[in-house]
Design a protein around this motif. Structure first.
Motif, PDB file in Angstrom:
ATOM      1  N   LYS A 231       0.822  -1.214   0.000  1.00  0.00           N
ATOM      2  CA  LYS A 231       0.000   0.000   0.000  1.00  0.00           C
ATOM      3  C   LYS A 231       0.857   1.267   0.000  1.00  0.00           C
ATOM      4  O   LYS A 231       0.538   2.256   0.652  1.00  0.00           O
ATOM      5  CB  LYS A 231      -0.992  -0.004   1.166  1.00  0.00           C
ATOM      6  N   ILE A 232       1.959   1.219  -0.737  1.00  0.00           N
ATOM      7  CA  ILE A 232       2.821   2.390  -0.920  1.00  0.00           C
ATOM      8  C   ILE A 232       2.979   2.618  -2.421  1.00  0.00           C
ATOM      9  O   ILE A 232       3.348   1.700  -3.159  1.00  0.00           O
ATOM     10  CB  ILE A 232       4.205   2.214  -0.274  1.00  0.00           C
ATOM     11  N   PHE A 233       2.723   3.853  -2.875  1.00  0.00           N
ATOM     12  CA  PHE A 233       2.781   4.171  -4.291  1.00  0.00           C
ATOM     13  C   PHE A 233       3.620   5.440  -4.496  1.00  0.00           C
ATOM     14  O   PHE A 233       3.413   6.441  -3.812  1.00  0.00           O
ATOM     15  CB  PHE A 233       1.374   4.387  -4.850  1.00  0.00           C
ATOM     16  N   PHE A 234       4.546   5.358  -5.443  1.00  0.00           N
ATOM     17  CA  PHE A 234       5.392   6.506  -5.772  1.00  0.00           C
ATOM     18  C   PHE A 234       5.069   6.914  -7.205  1.00  0.00           C
ATOM     19  O   PHE A 234       5.301   6.155  -8.151  1.00  0.00           O
ATOM     20  CB  PHE A 234       6.871   6.152  -5.644  1.00  0.00           C
ATOM     21  N   ILE A 235       4.507   8.110  -7.378  1.00  0.00           N
ATOM     22  CA  ILE A 235       4.070   8.594  -8.684  1.00  0.00           C
ATOM     23  C   ILE A 235       5.004   9.709  -9.134  1.00  0.00           C
ATOM     24  O   ILE A 235       5.234  10.675  -8.409  1.00  0.00           O
ATOM     25  CB  ILE A 235       2.625   9.130  -8.614  1.00  0.00           C
ATOM     26  N   TYR A 236       5.527   9.597 -10.356  1.00  0.00           N
ATOM     27  CA  TYR A 236       6.417  10.636 -10.879  1.00  0.00           C
ATOM     28  C   TYR A 236       6.206  10.780 -12.381  1.00  0.00           C
ATOM     29  O   TYR A 236       5.547   9.954 -13.019  1.00  0.00           O
ATOM     30  CB  TYR A 236       7.881  10.302 -10.587  1.00  0.00           C
ATOM     31  N   GLY A 237       6.797  11.832 -12.961  1.00  0.00           N
ATOM     32  CA  GLY A 237       6.703  12.040 -14.405  1.00  0.00           C
ATOM     33  C   GLY A 237       6.153  13.411 -14.735  1.00  0.00           C
ATOM     34  O   GLY A 237       5.521  14.060 -13.900  1.00  0.00           O
TER      35      GLY A 237
ATOM     36  N   GLU B 123     -10.911   8.357   4.665  1.00  0.00           N
ATOM     37  CA  GLU B 123     -10.308   9.596   5.138  1.00  0.00           C
ATOM     38  C   GLU B 123      -9.018   9.855   4.380  1.00  0.00           C
ATOM     39  O   GLU B 123      -8.376   8.925   3.884  1.00  0.00           O
ATOM     40  CB  GLU B 123      -9.992   9.514   6.644  1.00  0.00           C
ATOM     41  N   LYS B 124      -8.651  11.125   4.300  1.00  0.00           N
ATOM     42  CA  LYS B 124      -7.449  11.483   3.563  1.00  0.00           C
ATOM     43  C   LYS B 124      -6.661  12.550   4.309  1.00  0.00           C
ATOM     44  O   LYS B 124      -7.225  13.478   4.877  1.00  0.00           O
ATOM     45  CB  LYS B 124      -7.807  11.998   2.160  1.00  0.00           C
ATOM     46  N   LYS B 125      -5.349  12.396   4.292  1.00  0.00           N
ATOM     47  CA  LYS B 125      -4.458  13.358   4.922  1.00  0.00           C
ATOM     48  C   LYS B 125      -3.375  13.730   3.920  1.00  0.00           C
ATOM     49  O   LYS B 125      -2.798  12.863   3.267  1.00  0.00           O
ATOM     50  CB  LYS B 125      -3.829  12.768   6.190  1.00  0.00           C
ATOM     51  N   ILE B 126      -3.108  15.028   3.763  1.00  0.00           N
ATOM     52  CA  ILE B 126      -2.090  15.511   2.825  1.00  0.00           C
ATOM     53  C   ILE B 126      -0.904  16.072   3.602  1.00  0.00           C
ATOM     54  O   ILE B 126      -1.073  16.870   4.532  1.00  0.00           O
ATOM     55  CB  ILE B 126      -2.664  16.582   1.886  1.00  0.00           C
ATOM     56  N   ILE B 127       0.284  15.627   3.191  1.00  0.00           N
ATOM     57  CA  ILE B 127       1.518  16.078   3.841  1.00  0.00           C
ATOM     58  C   ILE B 127       2.380  16.809   2.822  1.00  0.00           C
ATOM     59  O   ILE B 127       2.696  16.270   1.760  1.00  0.00           O
ATOM     60  CB  ILE B 127       2.298  14.888   4.436  1.00  0.00           C
ATOM     61  N   THR B 128       2.749  18.045   3.129  1.00  0.00           N
ATOM     62  CA  THR B 128       3.615  18.837   2.252  1.00  0.00           C
ATOM     63  C   THR B 128       4.996  18.968   2.890  1.00  0.00           C
ATOM     64  O   THR B 128       5.240  18.469   4.005  1.00  0.00           O
ATOM     65  CB  THR B 128       3.017  20.231   2.014  1.00  0.00           C
ATOM     66  N   SER B 129       5.905  19.652   2.197  1.00  0.00           N
ATOM     67  CA  SER B 129       7.312  19.698   2.613  1.00  0.00           C
ATOM     68  C   SER B 129       7.506  20.221   4.033  1.00  0.00           C
ATOM     69  O   SER B 129       8.414  19.774   4.741  1.00  0.00           O
ATOM     70  CB  SER B 129       8.119  20.560   1.635  1.00  0.00           C
ATOM     71  N   LYS B 130       6.665  21.144   4.466  1.00  0.00           N
ATOM     72  CA  LYS B 130       6.849  21.695   5.817  1.00  0.00           C
ATOM     73  C   LYS B 130       6.606  20.650   6.901  1.00  0.00           C
ATOM     74  O   LYS B 130       7.075  20.791   8.038  1.00  0.00           O
ATOM     75  CB  LYS B 130       5.931  22.901   6.042  1.00  0.00           C
ATOM     76  N   ASP B 131       5.880  19.588   6.541  1.00  0.00           N
ATOM     77  CA  ASP B 131       5.579  18.531   7.518  1.00  0.00           C
ATOM     78  C   ASP B 131       6.489  17.319   7.396  1.00  0.00           C
ATOM     79  O   ASP B 131       6.345  16.359   8.162  1.00  0.00           O
ATOM     80  CB  ASP B 131       4.120  18.064   7.354  1.00  0.00           C
TER      81      ASP B 131
ATOM     82  N   ILE C 262       3.256  15.189  -0.874  1.00  0.00           N
ATOM     83  CA  ILE C 262       3.606  15.997  -2.032  1.00  0.00           C
ATOM     84  C   ILE C 262       5.096  16.325  -2.005  1.00  0.00           C
ATOM     85  O   ILE C 262       5.568  17.068  -1.141  1.00  0.00           O
ATOM     86  CB  ILE C 262       2.789  17.309  -2.078  1.00  0.00           C
ATOM     87  N   HIS C 263       5.836  15.743  -2.947  1.00  0.00           N
ATOM     88  CA  HIS C 263       7.277  16.026  -3.069  1.00  0.00           C
ATOM     89  C   HIS C 263       7.471  16.965  -4.251  1.00  0.00           C
ATOM     90  O   HIS C 263       7.166  16.616  -5.388  1.00  0.00           O
ATOM     91  CB  HIS C 263       8.053  14.722  -3.286  1.00  0.00           C
ATOM     92  N   GLU C 264       7.988  18.169  -3.996  1.00  0.00           N
ATOM     93  CA  GLU C 264       8.027  19.216  -5.015  1.00  0.00           C
ATOM     94  C   GLU C 264       9.317  19.241  -5.831  1.00  0.00           C
ATOM     95  O   GLU C 264       9.596  20.202  -6.526  1.00  0.00           O
ATOM     96  CB  GLU C 264       7.798  20.578  -4.355  1.00  0.00           C
ATOM     97  N   GLY C 265      10.103  18.204  -5.771  1.00  0.00           N
ATOM     98  CA  GLY C 265      11.310  18.135  -6.589  1.00  0.00           C
ATOM     99  C   GLY C 265      12.571  18.071  -5.772  1.00  0.00           C
ATOM    100  O   GLY C 265      12.565  18.228  -4.541  1.00  0.00           O
ATOM    101  N   GLY C 266      13.679  17.835  -6.463  1.00  0.00           N
ATOM    102  CA  GLY C 266      14.949  17.699  -5.779  1.00  0.00           C
ATOM    103  C   GLY C 266      15.125  16.289  -5.237  1.00  0.00           C
ATOM    104  O   GLY C 266      14.359  15.373  -5.545  1.00  0.00           O
ATOM    105  N   LYS C 267      16.137  16.125  -4.424  1.00  0.00           N
ATOM    106  CA  LYS C 267      16.438  14.812  -3.845  1.00  0.00           C
ATOM    107  C   LYS C 267      15.301  14.349  -2.946  1.00  0.00           C
ATOM    108  O   LYS C 267      14.703  15.134  -2.220  1.00  0.00           O
ATOM    109  CB  LYS C 267      17.747  14.896  -3.054  1.00  0.00           C
ATOM    110  N   ILE C 268      15.008  13.056  -3.023  1.00  0.00           N
ATOM    111  CA  ILE C 268      13.976  12.499  -2.140  1.00  0.00           C
ATOM    112  C   ILE C 268      14.511  12.523  -0.711  1.00  0.00           C
ATOM    113  O   ILE C 268      15.538  11.902  -0.416  1.00  0.00           O
ATOM    114  CB  ILE C 268      13.619  11.055  -2.534  1.00  0.00           C
TER     115      ILE C 268
ATOM    116  N   ILE D 205       2.887   8.832  -2.707  1.00  0.00           N
ATOM    117  CA  ILE D 205       3.941   9.855  -2.772  1.00  0.00           C
ATOM    118  C   ILE D 205       3.929  10.425  -4.184  1.00  0.00           C
ATOM    119  O   ILE D 205       4.240   9.731  -5.152  1.00  0.00           O
ATOM    120  CB  ILE D 205       5.326   9.248  -2.454  1.00  0.00           C
ATOM    121  N   ARG D 206       3.553  11.691  -4.319  1.00  0.00           N
ATOM    122  CA  ARG D 206       3.508  12.351  -5.628  1.00  0.00           C
ATOM    123  C   ARG D 206       4.722  13.249  -5.775  1.00  0.00           C
ATOM    124  O   ARG D 206       4.919  14.180  -4.991  1.00  0.00           O
ATOM    125  CB  ARG D 206       2.233  13.183  -5.780  1.00  0.00           C
ATOM    126  N   SER D 207       5.541  12.961  -6.767  1.00  0.00           N
ATOM    127  CA  SER D 207       6.772  13.722  -6.959  1.00  0.00           C
ATOM    128  C   SER D 207       6.741  14.480  -8.282  1.00  0.00           C
ATOM    129  O   SER D 207       6.209  13.995  -9.282  1.00  0.00           O
ATOM    130  CB  SER D 207       7.984  12.782  -6.935  1.00  0.00           C
TER     131      SER D 207
END
Length: 326
Positions: free
Chosen positions: A17-23, A47-55, A81-87, A107-109
Protein backbone atom coordinates in the motif's frame (compact mmCIF):
# COMPACT_ATOMS: atom_id res chain seq x y z
CA UNK A 1 8.00 -2.86 -8.70
CA UNK A 2 7.65 -0.44 -11.59
CA UNK A 3 4.84 0.18 -14.04
CA UNK A 4 3.57 2.86 -16.39
CA UNK A 5 0.41 4.76 -15.54
CA UNK A 6 -1.77 2.74 -17.93
CA UNK A 7 -0.74 -0.55 -16.31
CA UNK A 8 -1.54 0.52 -12.75
CA UNK A 9 -4.71 -1.66 -12.43
CA UNK A 10 -2.51 -4.77 -12.75
CA UNK A 11 -0.21 -3.70 -9.92
CA UNK A 12 -2.40 -1.79 -7.48
CA UNK A 13 -2.75 -4.66 -5.02
CA UNK A 14 0.82 -5.98 -5.39
CA UNK A 15 2.57 -3.70 -2.89
CA UNK A 16 2.41 -2.86 0.80
CA UNK A 17 0.00 0.00 0.00
CA UNK A 18 2.82 2.39 -0.92
CA UNK A 19 2.78 4.17 -4.29
CA UNK A 20 5.39 6.51 -5.77
CA UNK A 21 4.07 8.59 -8.68
CA UNK A 22 6.42 10.64 -10.88
CA UNK A 23 6.70 12.04 -14.41
CA UNK A 24 6.00 15.23 -16.33
CA UNK A 25 2.46 14.35 -17.51
CA UNK A 26 0.32 15.91 -14.78
CA UNK A 27 -2.94 14.46 -16.14
CA UNK A 28 -1.60 10.91 -15.82
CA UNK A 29 -0.36 11.69 -12.31
CA UNK A 30 -3.84 12.88 -11.38
CA UNK A 31 -5.42 9.81 -12.98
CA UNK A 32 -3.09 7.48 -11.07
CA UNK A 33 -3.77 9.24 -7.78
CA UNK A 34 -7.54 9.15 -8.35
CA UNK A 35 -7.49 5.48 -9.34
CA UNK A 36 -5.61 4.53 -6.17
CA UNK A 37 -7.94 6.62 -3.99
CA UNK A 38 -11.08 5.15 -5.57
CA UNK A 39 -9.73 1.61 -5.33
CA UNK A 40 -9.06 1.88 -1.61
CA UNK A 41 -12.16 3.92 -0.89
CA UNK A 42 -14.14 0.82 -1.88
CA UNK A 43 -12.18 -0.98 0.83
CA UNK A 44 -13.11 1.48 3.56
CA UNK A 45 -10.32 4.05 3.26
CA UNK A 46 -12.62 7.05 3.49
CA UNK A 47 -10.31 9.60 5.14
CA UNK A 48 -7.45 11.48 3.56
CA UNK A 49 -4.46 13.36 4.92
CA UNK A 50 -2.09 15.51 2.83
CA UNK A 51 1.52 16.08 3.84
CA UNK A 52 3.62 18.84 2.25
CA UNK A 53 7.31 19.70 2.61
CA UNK A 54 6.85 21.70 5.82
CA UNK A 55 5.58 18.53 7.52
CA UNK A 56 8.30 16.19 6.23
CA UNK A 57 10.27 16.24 9.52
CA UNK A 58 7.08 15.08 11.28
CA UNK A 59 6.17 12.25 8.91
CA UNK A 60 7.19 9.47 11.29
CA UNK A 61 5.24 11.07 14.11
CA UNK A 62 2.16 11.54 11.92
CA UNK A 63 2.31 7.91 10.80
CA UNK A 64 2.75 6.66 14.36
CA UNK A 65 -0.20 8.72 15.56
CA UNK A 66 -2.46 7.39 12.80
CA UNK A 67 -1.15 3.83 12.49
CA UNK A 68 -3.45 2.46 15.12
CA UNK A 69 -6.51 4.13 13.73
CA UNK A 70 -9.10 5.64 16.02
CA UNK A 71 -11.91 4.36 18.17
CA UNK A 72 -13.97 4.32 15.00
CA UNK A 73 -11.43 2.27 13.07
CA UNK A 74 -10.53 4.97 10.53
CA UNK A 75 -8.69 3.96 7.41
CA UNK A 76 -6.60 6.77 5.95
CA UNK A 77 -4.99 7.58 2.60
CA UNK A 78 -1.86 9.66 3.20
CA UNK A 79 -0.85 11.76 0.16
CA UNK A 80 2.68 13.15 0.33
CA UNK A 81 3.61 16.00 -2.03
CA UNK A 82 7.28 16.03 -3.07
CA UNK A 83 8.03 19.22 -5.02
CA UNK A 84 11.31 18.13 -6.59
CA UNK A 85 14.95 17.70 -5.78
CA UNK A 86 16.44 14.81 -3.85
CA UNK A 87 13.98 12.50 -2.14
CA UNK A 88 14.37 13.35 1.56
CA UNK A 89 15.16 10.70 4.15
CA UNK A 90 11.86 11.52 5.89
CA UNK A 91 9.98 10.12 2.90
CA UNK A 92 12.25 7.11 2.50
CA UNK A 93 11.66 6.22 6.16
CA UNK A 94 8.07 5.39 5.22
CA UNK A 95 9.39 2.19 3.66
CA UNK A 96 10.39 0.94 7.10
CA UNK A 97 6.79 1.01 8.32
CA UNK A 98 5.56 -2.49 7.53
CA UNK A 99 2.06 -3.96 7.50
CA UNK A 100 0.10 -0.91 8.63
CA UNK A 101 -3.36 -2.11 7.74
CA UNK A 102 -5.19 1.19 8.06
CA UNK A 103 -2.84 3.45 6.01
CA UNK A 104 -2.21 3.84 2.26
CA UNK A 105 0.68 6.04 1.12
CA UNK A 106 0.69 7.97 -2.16
CA UNK A 107 3.94 9.85 -2.77
CA UNK A 108 3.51 12.35 -5.63
CA UNK A 109 6.77 13.72 -6.96
CA UNK A 110 7.40 16.47 -9.51
CA UNK A 111 10.62 14.83 -10.74
CA UNK A 112 10.34 13.81 -14.39
CA UNK A 113 12.99 11.09 -14.62
CA UNK A 114 14.59 8.54 -12.32
CA UNK A 115 17.72 6.44 -12.56
CA UNK A 116 17.04 2.76 -12.16
CA UNK A 117 20.53 2.42 -10.70
CA UNK A 118 19.95 4.93 -7.89
CA UNK A 119 20.08 3.33 -4.45
CA UNK A 120 16.86 5.02 -3.32
CA UNK A 121 15.00 3.65 -6.35
CA UNK A 122 16.23 0.13 -5.59
CA UNK A 123 15.03 0.58 -2.02
CA UNK A 124 11.68 2.01 -3.15
CA UNK A 125 11.26 -0.81 -5.65
CA UNK A 126 11.27 -3.41 -2.88
CA UNK A 127 8.23 -2.01 -1.06
CA UNK A 128 6.35 0.35 -3.37
CA UNK A 129 4.74 0.47 -6.78
CA UNK A 130 6.69 3.05 -8.80
CA UNK A 131 4.34 4.60 -11.38
CA UNK A 132 5.80 6.40 -14.39
CA UNK A 133 3.60 9.19 -15.80
CA UNK A 134 5.51 10.48 -18.80
CA UNK A 135 4.32 11.41 -22.30
CA UNK A 136 2.38 8.69 -24.09
CA UNK A 137 3.15 7.26 -27.49
CA UNK A 138 0.41 7.87 -30.05
CA UNK A 139 -1.15 4.41 -29.73
CA UNK A 140 -1.08 4.69 -25.92
CA UNK A 141 -2.69 8.12 -26.08
CA UNK A 142 -5.52 6.76 -28.19
CA UNK A 143 -6.07 3.86 -25.79
CA UNK A 144 -6.04 6.23 -22.82
CA UNK A 145 -8.57 8.53 -24.46
CA UNK A 146 -10.92 5.69 -25.37
CA UNK A 147 -10.78 4.50 -21.77
CA UNK A 148 -11.61 8.00 -20.49
CA UNK A 149 -14.61 8.09 -22.85
CA UNK A 150 -16.05 4.84 -21.50
CA UNK A 151 -19.17 6.73 -20.34
CA UNK A 152 -20.14 7.22 -24.01
CA UNK A 153 -22.18 4.54 -25.75
CA UNK A 154 -20.10 2.19 -27.87
CA UNK A 155 -21.32 3.38 -31.27
CA UNK A 156 -19.95 6.87 -30.71
CA UNK A 157 -16.68 6.28 -28.84
CA UNK A 158 -14.58 5.98 -31.98
CA UNK A 159 -16.01 9.17 -33.45
CA UNK A 160 -15.39 11.21 -30.29
CA UNK A 161 -11.91 9.71 -29.87
CA UNK A 162 -10.81 10.60 -33.38
CA UNK A 163 -12.24 14.10 -33.20
CA UNK A 164 -10.58 14.95 -29.88
CA UNK A 165 -7.26 13.49 -31.02
CA UNK A 166 -7.46 15.54 -34.19
CA UNK A 167 -8.08 18.72 -32.21
CA UNK A 168 -5.62 18.14 -29.37
CA UNK A 169 -2.85 15.73 -30.44
CA UNK A 170 -0.38 15.10 -27.65
CA UNK A 171 -2.17 17.51 -25.30
CA UNK A 172 -3.70 15.46 -22.49
CA UNK A 173 -4.65 18.57 -20.51
CA UNK A 174 -6.84 19.84 -23.36
CA UNK A 175 -8.22 16.34 -23.95
CA UNK A 176 -9.11 15.99 -20.28
CA UNK A 177 -10.87 19.36 -20.31
CA UNK A 178 -12.93 18.24 -23.32
CA UNK A 179 -13.77 14.96 -21.58
CA UNK A 180 -14.94 16.84 -18.47
CA UNK A 181 -17.21 19.04 -20.60
CA UNK A 182 -18.64 15.97 -22.32
CA UNK A 183 -19.41 14.36 -18.97
CA UNK A 184 -21.54 17.38 -18.09
CA UNK A 185 -23.49 17.41 -21.35
CA UNK A 186 -23.57 13.82 -22.60
CA UNK A 187 -26.71 11.77 -22.13
CA UNK A 188 -26.84 8.04 -22.67
CA UNK A 189 -28.40 6.97 -25.97
CA UNK A 190 -28.06 10.50 -27.32
CA UNK A 191 -25.43 12.06 -29.49
CA UNK A 192 -23.82 15.48 -29.30
CA UNK A 193 -22.98 16.82 -32.72
CA UNK A 194 -19.28 16.32 -33.29
CA UNK A 195 -19.22 19.72 -34.98
CA UNK A 196 -20.02 21.35 -31.63
CA UNK A 197 -16.41 20.82 -30.52
CA UNK A 198 -14.41 24.02 -30.51
CA UNK A 199 -10.66 24.12 -30.71
CA UNK A 200 -9.56 25.81 -27.49
CA UNK A 201 -5.85 25.34 -28.13
CA UNK A 202 -3.58 28.33 -27.71
CA UNK A 203 -0.45 28.57 -29.81
CA UNK A 204 2.61 30.67 -30.34
CA UNK A 205 3.03 31.91 -33.95
CA UNK A 206 6.54 30.45 -33.91
CA UNK A 207 5.10 26.93 -33.60
CA UNK A 208 3.88 27.28 -37.18
CA UNK A 209 7.38 26.89 -38.63
CA UNK A 210 7.89 23.53 -36.90
CA UNK A 211 4.53 22.12 -37.98
CA UNK A 212 5.06 23.14 -41.61
CA UNK A 213 8.51 21.57 -41.92
CA UNK A 214 7.23 18.47 -40.10
CA UNK A 215 4.47 18.28 -42.77
CA UNK A 216 1.79 18.32 -40.06
CA UNK A 217 -0.85 20.02 -42.18
CA UNK A 218 -3.80 19.77 -39.77
CA UNK A 219 -1.79 21.05 -36.83
CA UNK A 220 -0.42 23.97 -38.88
CA UNK A 221 -3.93 24.91 -39.99
CA UNK A 222 -5.11 24.73 -36.36
CA UNK A 223 -2.44 27.22 -35.37
CA UNK A 224 -3.54 29.68 -38.07
CA UNK A 225 -7.21 29.24 -37.15
CA UNK A 226 -6.52 29.77 -33.45
CA UNK A 227 -4.40 32.88 -34.03
CA UNK A 228 -6.98 34.26 -36.49
CA UNK A 229 -9.63 33.86 -33.79
CA UNK A 230 -7.70 35.01 -30.74
CA UNK A 231 -4.60 36.98 -31.81
CA UNK A 232 -5.09 38.28 -35.35
CA UNK A 233 -2.59 41.08 -34.65
CA UNK A 234 0.03 38.38 -35.33
CA UNK A 235 -0.98 38.25 -39.00
CA UNK A 236 2.18 39.96 -40.21
CA UNK A 237 4.34 37.67 -38.07
CA UNK A 238 2.68 34.59 -39.58
CA UNK A 239 3.45 35.88 -43.06
CA UNK A 240 7.07 36.44 -42.06
CA UNK A 241 7.33 32.89 -40.65
CA UNK A 242 5.87 31.32 -43.79
CA UNK A 243 8.10 33.50 -45.94
CA UNK A 244 11.11 32.36 -43.93
CA UNK A 245 10.24 28.69 -44.54
CA UNK A 246 9.89 29.33 -48.26
CA UNK A 247 13.05 31.43 -48.65
CA UNK A 248 15.17 29.00 -46.60
CA UNK A 249 13.85 26.10 -48.67
CA UNK A 250 14.75 27.88 -51.91
CA UNK A 251 18.30 28.43 -50.60
CA UNK A 252 18.57 24.75 -49.60
CA UNK A 253 17.27 23.51 -52.95
CA UNK A 254 19.74 25.68 -54.84
CA UNK A 255 22.76 24.60 -52.79
CA UNK A 256 24.44 21.25 -53.64
CA UNK A 257 25.29 20.93 -49.93
CA UNK A 258 21.86 21.37 -48.35
CA UNK A 259 23.10 21.20 -44.78
CA UNK A 260 25.63 23.96 -45.43
CA UNK A 261 23.02 26.01 -47.24
CA UNK A 262 20.60 25.72 -44.31
CA UNK A 263 23.32 26.62 -41.84
CA UNK A 264 24.32 29.66 -43.88
CA UNK A 265 20.66 30.69 -43.97
CA UNK A 266 20.70 30.92 -40.17
CA UNK A 267 18.81 27.71 -39.35
CA UNK A 268 19.65 26.32 -35.93
CA UNK A 269 21.46 23.01 -35.90
CA UNK A 270 18.55 21.39 -34.03
CA UNK A 271 16.20 22.18 -36.96
CA UNK A 272 18.47 21.36 -39.90
CA UNK A 273 17.45 17.70 -39.99
CA UNK A 274 13.73 18.64 -40.13
CA UNK A 275 14.36 21.15 -42.91
CA UNK A 276 16.35 18.59 -44.92
CA UNK A 277 13.45 16.15 -44.71
CA UNK A 278 11.03 18.93 -45.63
CA UNK A 279 12.81 20.00 -48.81
CA UNK A 280 12.90 16.39 -50.01
CA UNK A 281 9.14 16.70 -50.50
CA UNK A 282 9.11 19.96 -52.49
CA UNK A 283 10.68 21.39 -55.62
CA UNK A 284 11.72 24.81 -56.88
CA UNK A 285 8.94 24.63 -59.48
CA UNK A 286 6.38 24.17 -56.71
CA UNK A 287 7.75 26.63 -54.18
CA UNK A 288 8.88 29.61 -56.29
CA UNK A 289 5.32 30.80 -57.12
CA UNK A 290 4.57 30.87 -53.39
CA UNK A 291 7.15 33.61 -52.89
CA UNK A 292 4.98 36.02 -54.89
CA UNK A 293 1.90 35.08 -52.84
CA UNK A 294 3.79 35.71 -49.61
CA UNK A 295 4.85 39.14 -50.92
CA UNK A 296 1.21 39.99 -51.66
CA UNK A 297 0.14 38.81 -48.19
CA UNK A 298 2.89 40.87 -46.60
CA UNK A 299 1.47 43.98 -48.29
CA UNK A 300 -2.04 43.00 -47.19
CA UNK A 301 -0.95 42.55 -43.57
CA UNK A 302 0.27 46.17 -43.68
CA UNK A 303 -3.03 47.42 -45.07
CA UNK A 304 -1.79 47.64 -48.67
CA UNK A 305 -2.90 45.85 -51.82
CA UNK A 306 -6.34 44.60 -52.81
CA UNK A 307 -6.65 41.45 -50.67
CA UNK A 308 -9.57 41.49 -48.23
CA UNK A 309 -9.23 40.30 -44.65
CA UNK A 310 -11.21 37.14 -45.41
CA UNK A 311 -9.07 36.43 -48.49
CA UNK A 312 -5.90 37.02 -46.45
CA UNK A 313 -6.61 34.21 -43.99
CA UNK A 314 -7.81 31.88 -46.76
CA UNK A 315 -4.60 32.50 -48.71
CA UNK A 316 -2.52 31.71 -45.62
CA UNK A 317 -4.34 28.37 -45.39
CA UNK A 318 -3.79 27.73 -49.10
CA UNK A 319 -0.04 28.33 -48.84
CA UNK A 320 0.27 26.06 -45.81
CA UNK A 321 -1.70 23.34 -47.59
CA UNK A 322 0.60 23.66 -50.62
CA UNK A 323 3.72 23.47 -48.45
CA UNK A 324 2.57 20.48 -46.39
CA UNK A 325 1.14 18.37 -49.22
CA UNK A 326 3.94 16.21 -50.67
Amino acid sequence: MKCDSLSLPKYIDKSEKIFFIYGDEIVLQNNARDYICNFYKKNGFDEKKIITSKDFPNISQIITQNAGGSLFGSRIIVEIIHEGGKIPKDIMDILSFKNIDNLVFIIRSSISKISKKASWIKQMDQSAVIIECNKLKSFQEKAWLKDQLSFISGDHVKEYTERILDLFPGNLVAQQNEINLLKLSYKKDSKISITSFEDQGEFSPYELEDKIIELKKNHALRIIKSIHKNDDHYAQLLVWIIGKVINVSVIALQNPNREKGLSNAGIWQSKISSYKNFVKNISLKKIMPLQKKVYELDLASKGLGGITKKQFWQELDNIVIALTTP
